[in-house]
Design a protein around this motif. Sequence first.
Motif, short mmCIF file in Angstrom:
data_model
loop_
_atom_site.label_atom_id
_atom_site.label_comp_id
_atom_site.label_asym_id
_atom_site.label_seq_id
_atom_site.Cartn_x
_atom_site.Cartn_y
_atom_site.Cartn_z
N PHE A 122 0.84 -1.20 0.00
CA PHE A 122 0.00 0.00 0.00
C PHE A 122 0.88 1.25 0.00
CE2 PHE A 122 -2.64 -3.34 1.84
CZ PHE A 122 -3.80 -3.21 1.11
N PRO A 123 1.49 1.56 -1.15
CA PRO A 123 2.46 2.66 -1.21
C PRO A 123 1.84 4.05 -0.99
CG PRO A 123 2.05 1.79 -3.40
CD PRO A 123 1.36 0.87 -2.43
N TYR B 225 -5.50 -1.09 24.52
CA TYR B 225 -5.42 -2.45 24.02
C TYR B 225 -4.33 -2.51 22.97
CZ TYR B 225 -7.02 -6.91 22.10
OH TYR B 225 -7.09 -8.22 21.70
N THR B 226 -3.51 -3.58 23.01
CA THR B 226 -2.49 -3.75 21.98
C THR B 226 -2.73 -5.07 21.26
OG1 THR B 226 -0.97 -4.72 23.59
CG2 THR B 226 -0.72 -2.37 23.13
N PRO B 227 -2.57 -5.09 19.94
CA PRO B 227 -2.28 -3.93 19.10
C PRO B 227 -3.54 -3.10 18.81
CG PRO B 227 -2.41 -5.88 17.73
CD PRO B 227 -2.57 -6.34 19.16
N THR B 228 -3.32 -1.81 18.62
CA THR B 228 -4.36 -0.89 18.17
C THR B 228 -3.83 -0.21 16.92
OG1 THR B 228 -5.30 -0.47 20.37
CG2 THR B 228 -5.61 1.25 18.71
N PHE B 229 -4.68 -0.09 15.91
CA PHE B 229 -4.31 0.59 14.67
C PHE B 229 -5.19 1.82 14.51
CE2 PHE B 229 -3.36 -3.88 14.26
CZ PHE B 229 -2.10 -3.90 13.67
N HIS B 230 -4.57 2.96 14.29
CA HIS B 230 -5.30 4.20 14.01
C HIS B 230 -5.06 4.59 12.56
CE1 HIS B 230 -5.61 5.72 18.44
NE2 HIS B 230 -6.38 4.69 18.20
N PHE B 231 -6.13 4.95 11.88
CA PHE B 231 -6.08 5.31 10.46
C PHE B 231 -6.41 6.79 10.31
CE2 PHE B 231 -7.07 0.89 10.92
CZ PHE B 231 -6.26 0.27 9.98
N TYR B 232 -5.62 7.48 9.50
CA TYR B 232 -5.74 8.93 9.31
C TYR B 232 -5.96 9.27 7.84
CZ TYR B 232 -3.72 9.19 13.98
OH TYR B 232 -3.49 9.04 15.32
N ARG B 233 -6.80 10.27 7.63
CA ARG B 233 -7.02 10.81 6.28
C ARG B 233 -7.12 12.33 6.43
NH1 ARG B 233 -11.07 7.69 3.75
NH2 ARG B 233 -9.36 6.53 2.83
N ASP B 234 -6.43 13.06 5.57
CA ASP B 234 -6.42 14.53 5.61
C ASP B 234 -6.06 15.06 7.00
OD1 ASP B 234 -7.10 14.76 2.91
OD2 ASP B 234 -9.22 14.54 3.36
N HIS C 233 -5.42 -6.20 6.34
CA HIS C 233 -5.30 -5.97 4.90
C HIS C 233 -6.54 -5.24 4.38
CE1 HIS C 233 -5.91 -6.87 0.64
NE2 HIS C 233 -4.59 -6.89 0.54
N ASP C 234 -7.71 -5.73 4.77
CA ASP C 234 -8.96 -5.13 4.29
C ASP C 234 -9.10 -3.68 4.75
OD1 ASP C 234 -9.47 -7.55 3.11
OD2 ASP C 234 -11.00 -8.17 4.54
N ARG C 235 -8.72 -3.40 5.99
CA ARG C 235 -8.82 -2.05 6.52
C ARG C 235 -7.83 -1.13 5.82
NH1 ARG C 235 -11.44 -0.59 11.46
NH2 ARG C 235 -12.36 -2.64 11.30
N LEU C 236 -6.62 -1.63 5.57
CA LEU C 236 -5.62 -0.83 4.84
C LEU C 236 -6.11 -0.54 3.42
CD1 LEU C 236 -2.40 -2.66 6.05
CD2 LEU C 236 -3.07 -0.31 6.61
N TRP C 237 -6.69 -1.55 2.78
CA TRP C 237 -7.22 -1.37 1.43
C TRP C 237 -8.30 -0.29 1.43
CZ3 TRP C 237 -12.11 -2.02 -0.62
CH2 TRP C 237 -12.19 -1.95 -2.01
N LEU C 238 -9.16 -0.32 2.45
CA LEU C 238 -10.24 0.65 2.56
C LEU C 238 -9.71 2.09 2.66
CD1 LEU C 238 -13.38 0.86 3.04
CD2 LEU C 238 -12.84 0.84 5.48
N HIS C 239 -8.58 2.25 3.33
CA HIS C 239 -8.06 3.59 3.60
C HIS C 239 -6.96 4.05 2.62
CE1 HIS C 239 -10.45 4.27 7.12
NE2 HIS C 239 -10.15 3.07 7.54
N SER C 240 -6.61 3.18 1.68
CA SER C 240 -5.52 3.58 0.76
C SER C 240 -6.07 4.22 -0.50
CB SER C 240 -4.67 2.37 0.40
OG SER C 240 -5.41 1.44 -0.33
#
Length: 112
Positions: free
Chosen positions: A58-59, A80-89, A105-112
């Motif tokens: 996901f470059p 809780y670990t692990p926790t992933f936070h996704f940022y846009r703008d 993978h699915d969450r990264l795809w959604l946000h890329s």
Amino acid sequence: MEEVDSGRVASAAGDEKLNQIFNTIRTSKTPAVINYGASWCRVCSQVLPAYFQLSKKFPKLSFFYADIDECPETTQHIRYTPTFHFYRDGERVDEMFGAGEERLHDRLWLHS
């Protein structure tokens, strides 16, 4: 310990570095993900190699890793670990708790 290819993941070694990462995310407006983990967390250790590999797939996303023990001030809110936070703008738009390579993978795809 075996050498792991960290892909395109920048690590935050300390609160100051994590604050710089937050600032970069806010100002660059590039979609980003931060993986909050801990060295003692077995699940974190299991998902980390997949996270590194996914960073190459996901470059358009910026990938970061923060160990909660190395960044105690800036990670107080992580429960809780692990926790992933996704940022846009520059804004946090999503979070995911726990592991699961396919879910990640699915969450990264959604946000890329």
